[in-house]
Design a protein around this motif. Structure first.
Motif, PDB file in Angstrom:
ATOM      1  N   ALA A 156      -7.781  -0.428  -5.880  1.00 20.69           N
ATOM      2  CA  ALA A 156      -7.067   0.747  -5.358  1.00 20.69           C
ATOM      3  C   ALA A 156      -6.123   0.385  -4.214  1.00 20.69           C
ATOM      4  N   LEU A 157      -6.153  -0.860  -3.766  1.00 21.06           N
ATOM      5  CA  LEU A 157      -5.174  -1.293  -2.759  1.00 21.06           C
ATOM      6  C   LEU A 157      -3.750  -1.214  -3.333  1.00 21.06           C
ATOM      7  N   ARG A 158      -3.646  -1.152  -4.663  1.00 18.71           N
ATOM      8  CA  ARG A 158      -2.320  -1.036  -5.299  1.00 18.71           C
ATOM      9  C   ARG A 158      -1.936   0.418  -5.573  1.00 18.71           C
ATOM     10  N   ASN A 159      -2.781   1.382  -5.169  1.00 18.38           N
ATOM     11  CA  ASN A 159      -2.401   2.791  -5.403  1.00 18.38           C
ATOM     12  C   ASN A 159      -1.154   3.158  -4.600  1.00 18.38           C
ATOM     13  N   ARG A 160      -1.119   2.686  -3.335  1.00 20.32           N
ATOM     14  CA  ARG A 160       0.024   3.000  -2.442  1.00 20.32           C
ATOM     15  C   ARG A 160       0.449   1.703  -1.750  1.00 20.32           C
ATOM     16  N   PRO A 161       0.922   0.736  -2.543  1.00 26.60           N
ATOM     17  CA  PRO A 161       1.099  -0.627  -2.021  1.00 26.60           C
ATOM     18  C   PRO A 161       2.150  -0.754  -0.922  1.00 26.60           C
ATOM     19  N   LEU A 162       3.186   0.116  -0.967  1.00 26.79           N
ATOM     20  CA  LEU A 162       4.230  -0.033   0.059  1.00 26.79           C
ATOM     21  C   LEU A 162       3.715   0.441   1.415  1.00 26.79           C
ATOM     22  N   GLU A 163       2.852   1.455   1.392  1.00 26.08           N
ATOM     23  CA  GLU A 163       2.240   1.903   2.648  1.00 26.08           C
ATOM     24  C   GLU A 163       1.253   0.857   3.169  1.00 26.08           C
ATOM     25  N   VAL A 164       0.527   0.228   2.242  1.00 28.64           N
ATOM     26  CA  VAL A 164      -0.372  -0.864   2.639  1.00 28.64           C
ATOM     27  C   VAL A 164       0.453  -2.004   3.242  1.00 28.64           C
TER      28      VAL A 164
END
Ligand SMILES: Cc1cc2nc3c(=O)[nH]c(=O)nc-3n(C[C@H](O)[C@H](O)[C@H](O)COP(=O)(O)O)c2cc1C
Length: 278
Positions: free
Chosen positions: A164-172
């Motif tokens: 799930a780290l790739r759900n919102r990758p740009l924010e991560v």
């Protein structure tokens, strides 16, 4: 040392232990195999900090993994600060075990080092623009992370991956301060398992479905899937979870693009982060 047959029964279900049991003589097992066969993801952690030096030992295990052409195209950001971990947990499907675990590792494809070397040498780095180079970094990172899983488990720690780290990758990427040509692939929560919420070995598909000898097999798979469905339903029941069959869960996961929870936009997000994927 555990009985190898017991480990295999837990992994495949008693009726699906591969090969003749006699091949798995107790002396064939060793602590490495024992650790591998007993793997289970842990989602309930104690909050105590890990002993000093654990992070560095785990990263040494990670870097001991093979690396494609020895390009070492991955990096990892370690998070221990509760506030940052909590923000990342929120971005990664709000999974609370990320807040609980004393250590969270964010695994990254990192082409920025090679970009830097090429710029410093005044040469082009055309190869970095291709899908295969991204894939190479993803494979290297996965191999390294899995070494950490095994190393951690050998130390009595527990882990769970976080796709799930790739759900919102740009924010991560913003939260972790990632430059261009660096992309978050998945996370790994690490900590002491909470004995009050123990995890169990989850059975896998029978080897008859997964192992093909010499050429891809054409034997019908339906009865193997049916048996596995029953095995997983029973496993779920034993974990006090709804007794869902494997096919139910799997179909839910693949039926629609929206089930990817934002990851259907991955290609565009990779481009924004500097990966051309030619
Ligand atoms: C790349 C990857 C990403 C995963 N992401 C998540 C996740 O976001 N949340 C979670 O609870 N488990 C996650 N898992 C754990 C899987 O659900 C788990 O490995 C699988 O159900 C098999 O269970 P086991 O590891 O206990 O054998 C992930 C596993 C992998 C390999």
């Amino acid at each position: 040392m555990s009985d190898p047959l017991e480990l295999l029964r837990a992994r495949y279900g008693a009726a699906h232990v591969p090969g003749s049991a006699s091949r798995y003589a107790p002396e064939a097992i060793n602590p490495v195999l024992e650790t591998l066969l007993a793997h289970r993801s842990v989602r309930g952690f104690r909050s105590d900090a890990l002993p000093g030096g654990t992070l560095e030992l785990l990263i040494a295990a990670a870097q001991s993994a093979p690396s494609s052409s020895n390009l070492q195209t991955f990096s990892v950001v370690s998070l221990e600060e509760p506030e940052r971990k909590a923000r990342v947990a929120t971005l990664a499907a709000d999974q609370n075990f990320i807040r609980e675990a004393p250590l969270f590792l964010a695994w990254l494809v990192d082409l920025s080092r090679l970009q830097h070397i090429a710029s410093a040498a005044g040469v082009t780095a055309e190869g970095l623009e291709y899908l295969d180079t991204f894939l190479m970094g993803a494979i290297d990172a996965a191999l390294a992370a899995q070494n950490v899983v095994t190393a951690a488990e050998s130390l009595g720690l527990g882990t769970v991956y976080v796709g799930a780290l790739r759900n919102r990758p740009l924010e991560v990427a913003r939260e972790l301060g990632l430059p261009k040509s660096v992309f978050p692939l998945f996370g790994l929560a690490v900590g002491r398992p909470d004995e009050a919420r123990p995890a169990s070995v989850k059975p896998r598909l029978s080897q008859a479905l997964v192992l093909h000898r010499e050429q891809y097999g054409t034997t019908p798979i339906d009865s193997g899937i049916e048996s596995y469905d029953a095995l997983i339903a029973e496993f779920n029941r034993s974990q006090n979870l709804p007794p869902a069959r494997w096919t139910e869960r799997t179909l839910e996961r693949v039926r629609t693009a929206s089930a990817l929870r934002g990851r259907d936009e991955l290609r565009e997000q990779l481009v924004v982060q500097g990966f051309e994927l030619k």
